[in-house]
Write an enzyme that holds these catalytic residues in place. Structure first.
Site, PDB file in Angstrom:
ATOM      1  N   SER A 147     -34.347  -2.919   7.023  1.00 10.74           N
ATOM      2  CA  SER A 147     -35.222  -2.004   7.759  1.00 10.74           C
ATOM      3  C   SER A 147     -34.535  -0.649   7.879  1.00 10.74           C
ATOM      4  O   SER A 147     -33.301  -0.572   7.893  1.00 10.74           O
ATOM      5  CB  SER A 147     -35.509  -2.548   9.160  1.00 10.74           C
ATOM      6  OG  SER A 147     -36.190  -1.596   9.955  1.00 10.74           O
ATOM      7  N   TYR A 160     -32.164  -6.118  16.640  1.00  8.96           N
ATOM      8  CA  TYR A 160     -32.832  -6.066  15.344  1.00  8.96           C
ATOM      9  C   TYR A 160     -32.086  -5.117  14.404  1.00  8.96           C
ATOM     10  O   TYR A 160     -31.818  -5.456  13.242  1.00  8.96           O
ATOM     11  CB  TYR A 160     -34.270  -5.598  15.557  1.00  8.96           C
ATOM     12  CG  TYR A 160     -35.084  -5.412  14.305  1.00  8.96           C
ATOM     13  CD1 TYR A 160     -35.496  -6.508  13.557  1.00  8.96           C
ATOM     14  CD2 TYR A 160     -35.480  -4.140  13.893  1.00  8.96           C
ATOM     15  CE1 TYR A 160     -36.271  -6.344  12.418  1.00  8.96           C
ATOM     16  CE2 TYR A 160     -36.252  -3.970  12.759  1.00  8.96           C
ATOM     17  CZ  TYR A 160     -36.644  -5.063  12.023  1.00  8.96           C
ATOM     18  OH  TYR A 160     -37.420  -4.893  10.901  1.00  8.96           O
TER      19      TYR A 160
END
Length: 271
Positions: A147, A160
């Protein structure tokens, strides 16, 4: 390279995609199937995998193998089933993952561990299981869906971002260690892509957020994202950033001036 020019370029190749029951995984499966690949669809929900398979080009060619990537015994059994049914793996797309929407102070340690387990440990475990088969083949391509958050780090996504950054670094080491054994390794860094990722994102207590973020809602369509990613993979790109102008600009600024980037992040509304 257009879709037409890529047609059938993956004929006789096997592409195994985790997290294939929706979103990015489903979109990637569609593109790979259209290019002639045999696609192995994996996620926990068998019914959703069958739904995706039924919509692929030549659905009878593709395989659904349901399992939980965080369970070591299930991962081993899934790998053995893939080899038994397909005899080989050409692409392993580690896409299964879980996002987060919580401040550090509000995130329980159990939630921290759950995110790291799914987004990091499960990915490297499945990859390690598959490595002997890639070495035996003398070829293969491992892909990790990281990401942009794993490159930058923002509010509400500490765990995350950490997990997605960790998988990037692990992939770099894997690439260095296995380059002479015929293994290619790519990391994809999505920006905002319109999927259900924010619905499933965990709050601090480990519960699903259950609503859509504005940034995700206005993000890149999953089909467009998948087209760009597969084109980059077939071009042997190793570091693939796919997103809107804002995300690409953020990555570029972070390389030139990390101080400026984090000053901008502190002032931004990223939830």
């Amino acid at each position: 390279m257009t879709q037409e020019s890529m047609q059938n370029t993956l004929e006789h190749q096997v592409v195994w995609i985790t997290g294939a029951s929706s979103g990015i995984g489903e979109a990637l499966a569609t593109v790979f199937a259209n290019l002639g690949a045999k696609v192995v669809l994996s996620a926990r929900r068998k019914d959703e995998l069958e739904r995706v398979r039924s919509q692929l080009n030549q659905p009878e060619r593709h395989v659904c193998i349901a399992f939980d990537v965080t369970q070591a015994d299930q991962a081993q059994q899934a790998l053995e089933e893939v080899i038994a049914k397909c005899q080989r793996i050409d692409f392993l797309i580690n896409n299964a993952g879980l996002s987060q929407r919580a401040l550090i102070a509000d995130t329980l340690m159990d939630t921290e561990r759950r995110i790291m387990d799914i987004d990091y440990f499960a990915q490297i475990h499945l990859t390690k299981l598959a490595l002997p088969y890639f070495v035996q083949q003398g070829a293969g391509h491992v892909v990790f869906i990281s990401s942009v958050a794993g490159l930058l780090g923002t509010q509400y996504r500490a765990s995350y971002s950490a997990a997605k950054g960790a998988i990037h670094m692990w992939a770099n080491s894997l690439r260095a260690e296995y380059a002479e054994k015929g293994l290619s390794v790519s990391v994809v860094f999505p920006g905002f892509v319109k999927t259900n990722v924010s619905f499933n994102a965990l709050n601090g207590a480990g519960q699903a957020q259950a609503h859509q973020d504005d940034a995700i809602e206005n993000g890149l369509e999953a089909d467009d994202f998948a087209q760009k990613v597969v084109k980059a993979l077939l071009g042997n790109q190793e570091y693939i950033v796919v997103g809107g102008l804002k995300e690409k600009l953020g990555v570029a600024i972070s390389r030139i001036s990390p101080k400026l980037m984090y000053k901008m992040i502190r002032k931004s509304k990223v939830k």
